[in-house]
Write a protein that holds these residues in place. Structure first.
Motif: not given
Lengths: 320, 320
Positions: A131-145, A53-54, A37-42
């Motif tokens: 089902a197994a739900v996984y964040p794409m990464s344990d590290d923070p990623v932040r989407t900038q528009v 998204d999670i 799952v995408n975590t860029g929206d976090d």
């Protein structure tokens, strides 16, 4: 003899992706579905870690999702928000009373030093999700528009500004040092997936962040498992969210072909199958000209039956 | 000619103190009432700053308090708590949906670097409270209850363990370096109060912390303004909370006299008037033998009329 590979990996953003994931979860046995799952929206809001998204995935798969509203929890109440408003607090991002428990629980788990993947696994288990739900990464990623109003953090663009600014591009803060989810990467590298389904989520802000976590898209490309994209654009419209508006502002044709071209240009050789709606059947030859097989299916998921039908279409596609 | 001094200072803990404060607030013009509140009960819970006595004061003075329950907000809902319980979160300290907005708003204000006194002033103003409400200090002070189960943070003793452990004493972490509220201290030192009312709050865990912030009790003793204590013990019972149980465990007589002796021994010369209930009138000679004047009044505050009547009794007492 080795056990036959039966697992499906789905890549998903929020609402649109969660719909297909629910279809897949209804068609597959619990251990046969992994969701990345995408975590860029976090983002952090009112001091709480909000993972939209999670949570949409968790609420959808556990039957908690609000069907009418399209986000949040069924039967949600808003007394916290109402009280916060009387105190002059920030109310542009709506946090329901029940939803708040998820963020608060998560906040405490983070303070205890737990990793995102571990936290999501606990929440999924508590909610009875198989089902197994996984964040794409344990590290923070932040989407900038990037927009005509400057750079906006994703939720400021999406919720606060209601997608009004004109977008010029996107970047994902922290992505170059983000480590991909190790369980998914290892399973991929060991040939443990029979297929990969890229859900009909926003290509720019839901799927691109997942694919651009270092190592992810090349591992997907190199796996034997076919990669199946379900177009989020149907008849020139985004079923959900700002994908069509973004494509138009980026001067990309607002069609399933435009989506296919985006994936093929950015991730050459990644996509094996492109699933388009029946109403877009005439686009098939041009998409196939990109070297991608086309599957035509009803892709609009109004109810669980539609979700399951689309899931079955995806699950019928095999490695070539 | 100098303006006549008309301000009253009240020292208060939570529920019992707030009742008399509401009576005082009903009798006095807004600018004529300052309230100095215990913060030793404050703690961090679920990542949020919980300030129980301050909030009880604010909710009571603004008419938000739940009359039946004795704490929290009228018409409160519990959907957050219910959802947190399903996630396996900590639910021993009940946070209502609306109450949560206060803690969340405060949490953000603290992250912005605002001081406790400033935060309380904002909340009081937003809630339409005319009296000035001051935390005893902007620095954190944390009451520890020494008991047969070891040292317990106050809320763990009070809420989680329901006051069951047998107390052997108390300490107030951080108190030696806590600076008193400067506005109240300056007003005191400049002779700006006509009287000081110590509300019928728990002497050990509500009033002692306030008095033991360095500089506070001596400034109260040295002021011309008479210090009036309203007994929290009536006919050998605590009207609210564990005061009687604590006194009994500390082998102190569970009477208004026991309370008067506690104040006189710990803070010699501080108390000028001691207000006892009509049912305790026979204790008057022994209390007066301590060098404290006794005022007899109906001290049980069942409704607003009782609160106002007791307030008027206090307000009638003048410097000797």
């Amino acid at each position: 003899m080795a056990e036959p590979v039966s697992k499906t990996l789905a890549l998903s953003g929020g609402v649109g992706g969660a719909k297909l994931c629910l279809g897949l979860a209804s068609e597959l046995a619990g251990p046969d579905l992994d969701i990345l799952v995408n975590t860029g929206d976090d983002f952090e809001h009112l001091g709480l870690p909000i993972w939209p998204d999670i949570d949409t995935l968790l609420y959808t798969l556990s039957g908690r999702a609000n069907q009418v509203q399209g986000w949040g929890i069924e039967g949600e109440t808003w007394n916290f928000m109402e009280a916060l408003e009387t105190l002059g607090g920030e109310t542009w991002f709506r946090l329901g009373d029940r939803d708040l428990a998820t963020h608060t629980w998560r906040s405490q788990a983070l303070r205890e030093g737990r990793h995102a993947s571990d936290i999501v696994a606990s929440l999924a288990s508590t909610m009875g999700i198989e089902a197994a739900v996984y964040p794409m990464s344990d590290d923070p990623v932040r989407t900038q528009v990037h927009s005509d109003e400057g750079d906006l953090p994703f939720q400021h663009y999406f919720v606060r500004r209601q997608c009004e600014p004109e977008v010029t591009g996107f970047s994902f803060e922290g992505i170059t040092s983000a480590r991909p989810n190790q369980t998914v990467l290892r399973t991929l590298q060991q040939g443990g997936y029979r297929r990969v389904v890229i859900c009909p989520s926003n290509p720019y802000v839901s799927i691109d962040p997942i694919l651009q976590v270092p190592g992810v898209w090349t591992a997907l490309r190199d796996a034997v498992a076919p990669v199946i994209v379900v177009s989020p654009i149907v008849a020139g419209l985004a079923i959900k969210g700002p994908a069509a508006k973004m494509m138009s502002e980026l001067a990309v044709p607002v069609t399933a072909l435009g989506v296919a071209e985006h994936y093929q240009r950015r991730y050459p050789g990644l996509v094996d199958y492109f699933v388009i709606d029946e109403s877009d059947a005439t686009l098939a030859p041009e998409i196939e000209a990109l070297g991608i097989r086309v599957e035509i299916a009803p892709t609009i998921m109004k109810d669980l039956q539609h979700k399951m039908t689309l899931a079955r279409h995806c699950l019928a596609l095999e490695a070539m």
